[in-house]
Structures are given as structure tokens and as C-alpha cells.
Design a protein around this motif. Structure first.
Motif, PDB file in Angstrom:
ATOM      1  N   HIS A  49      -0.114  -3.475   4.109  1.00  0.00           N
ATOM      2  CA  HIS A  49       0.710  -2.739   3.149  1.00  0.00           C
ATOM      3  C   HIS A  49       0.638  -1.237   3.417  1.00  0.00           C
ATOM      4  CE1 HIS A  49       0.890  -0.275  -0.561  1.00  0.00           C
ATOM      5  NE2 HIS A  49       2.018  -0.935  -0.735  1.00  0.00           N
ATOM      6  N   GLY A  82       6.908  -2.723  -2.262  1.00  0.00           N
ATOM      7  CA  GLY A  82       5.457  -2.604  -2.383  1.00  0.00           C
ATOM      8  C   GLY A  82       4.924  -2.902  -3.767  1.00  0.00           C
ATOM      9  N   TYR A  85       2.730  -5.948  -4.283  1.00  0.00           N
ATOM     10  CA  TYR A  85       1.404  -5.804  -3.675  1.00  0.00           C
ATOM     11  C   TYR A  85       0.394  -5.286  -4.684  1.00  0.00           C
ATOM     12  CZ  TYR A  85      -2.452  -3.489  -1.404  1.00  0.00           C
ATOM     13  OH  TYR A  85      -3.720  -3.060  -1.080  1.00  0.00           O
TER      14      TYR A  85
END
Length: 271
Positions: A49, A82, A85
Motif C-alpha cells: 500500500h 486506499g 486498506y
């Protein structure tokens, strides 16, 4: 259509990676405990990530000539990609804590006590993730009126040091914490963290001042109070974590120095 697809993609990619790494590591390192497998899997996903965030940030920053008005599709796209995540990593951190407690014999099941102990130990990281998810993402998507993609890209670049932090923890897990590779990686962690999580803030003020002809030391007085306060709230934990990294590096240095000294005492003298 692009933004919902980015969110859906992130919701599949990061949990999928975490599940896949756990499965592969469990089959590869049969002597590892569940705590070991979960911890390393979490670090691998974190490194992926962070690498993607850094790449997106560099692309956005390079594309924005005007720090206030230029736009790039990756800004909102990666913010949504993102976001899952952050939620997944909180779960992964909790799972790592739970299995570690089981190995120590301090917990045998998921419970309020286990969750409370996890939040007490990792409250700052959890708060950091929640702030990114519940504050940074809505601000990026809805409240900045399409302005400041350059600065959002800079915030993405703050993740540059994370893969090296993850590598360090994985090396420790593999028993390589007393190697030159681990020491070199530690130096890279300190340099990258200081550069991309602390120096990045005066860099953003410098670039804003350069565009509008304002000296660096006067930029803060030309910005709204909430902008300065927001930057300060983000910068403060970075300084705290950097101090922790310096203390850890110092402990490692002293331990290795003592080890060499003890080795020197045991070594026979040459006539």
C-alpha cells in the motif's frame, strides 16, 4: 464511475492480499506461529500500500505546476482505493495482537478485554488510521473544492518510509536483526522518515510561498488557521514516531557495541 470502481478495487485487493500472504506463509514457514504469520502478512500488505501511495503521490506532485488549482485524477482515485486498506490494517493489527496474546497464554478468545488491550497498546496507530479514513478522505473528496491536489500528493508521499519499516520488522522475524542488511535498512528508515514525514511540511510551505512570492517564514501567516492546525496535527505524531525510531536505533547501537566489547574480552590475546 471511476471513483466507485477504485473503492471496490481497494476493498478486494488489500483484504485479498492479506488472506493470500497468510495462506502462503503458513504453508512455507511451517514452524511459524499464527502470530508470526499474521504479523508478516500485515507488514507485506502495508509495504505494498505504501509503495502504491508513494508512486501515486509522485505522479500527482509532478503533474501539478500550480500547487493550488492543478488537478490529477489519481488524487481522488487513490484516496478511495486506499481507504479500505485503513480499515483492513486496523483489523490486521488487532489480529496480530490477538494471536500474540494467545502465544503468551494471556488470551484464548476474542473478547472485550482483548480489544481493550489492543486499543490501549496501539491507540495512536488506530487513531491515525481512523483520522485518515474519517477526516482526510472526506476532506480530499468533498471539502477542498478541487483545490490543492499538489498537497494531497505530498501527503501520499509521506508513506515512502513505510516499506523500509516493514522490511525491518520482517528481517527481525527472520532472525536477521544482527546483520548488515538490517543496519543499512535502519539508516534508510531514519533518513526516509525524516525527509518524507517531517521535512515534507516545510517543503509544502516553501512551494506555496514560491508560487505566490511569499518568504518561507511568512507563509503560515498567509494561510487559514485551520490549514496550519491541520498540518500541525498531522506533523505532531510524525515527530513522536521519529523520536521513537531514534531511541530504538540508539538501543540497537548500544547493544551491538556491548556485544563487540564482550566479544573482544573473550578473544585470546596474540603474543
Amino acid at each position: 464511475m471511476l471513483l466507485p470502481a477504485a473503492l471496490a478495487c481497494g476493498a478486494v485487493v488489500f483484504p485479498g492480499l492479506f488472506y493470500s500472504f497468510r495462506k502462503v506463509l503458513r504453508q512455507t514457514f511451517t514452524n511459524w506461529t499464527d502470530a508470526d504469520v499474521v504479523s508478516v502478512s500485515e507488514r507485506l500488505v502495508s509495504a505494498i500500500h505504501a509503495s502504491l501511495a508513494t508512486a501515486a503521490g509522485v505522479r500527482v506532485v509532478a503533474a501539478c505546476r500550480d500547487v493550488m488549482t492543478d488537478n490529477h485524477w489519481l488524487t481522488n482515485g487513490f484516496a478511495l482505493f486506499g481507504a479500505p486498506y485503513m480499515a483492513q490494517d486496523i483489523y490486521a493489527m488487532y489480529l496480530s495482537h490477538y494471536h500474540t496474546q494467545r502465544v503468551k497464554g494471556q488470551s484464548s478468545s476474542h473478547s472485550f478485554h482483548t480489544v481493550k488491550a489492543f486499543l490501549k497498546r496501539d491507540w495512536m496507530l488506530v487513531l491515525h488510521h481512523l483520522a485518515l479514513l474519517l477526516i482526510f478522505m472526506p476532506v480530499t473528496l468533498f471539502f477542498r473544492r478541487g483545490l490543492g491536489d499538489f498537497f494531497i500528493g505530498c501527503f501520499f508521499i509521506t508513506e515512502f518510509s513505510t516499506p523500509f519499516v516493514s522490511i525491518g520488522k520482517i528481517l527481525i522475524q527472520l532472525g536477521l536483526d544482527d546483520t548488515r542488511l538490517h543496519r543499512i535498512n535502519g539508516i534508510i528508515v531514519l533518513l526516509s522518515f525524516f525527509t518524507c514525514r517531517i521535512l515534507l511540511f516545510p517543503f509544502m510551505y516553501l512551494m506555496y510561498g514560491r508560487q505566490f512570492g511569499i518568504p518561507l517564514h511568512k507563509v503560515a501567516f498567509h494561510l487559514p488557521l485551520h490549514c496550519n492546525m491541520g498540518n500541525l496535527l498531522i506533523l505532531a505524531p510524525q515527530i513522536y514516531w521519529f523520536i521513537l525510531l531514534l531511541k530504538k536505533a540508539n538501543r540497537l547501537y548500544l547493544r551491538q557495541k556491548r556485544g563487540k566489547g564482550e566479544g573482544g574480552k573473550d578473544r585470546p590475546k596474540m603474543d
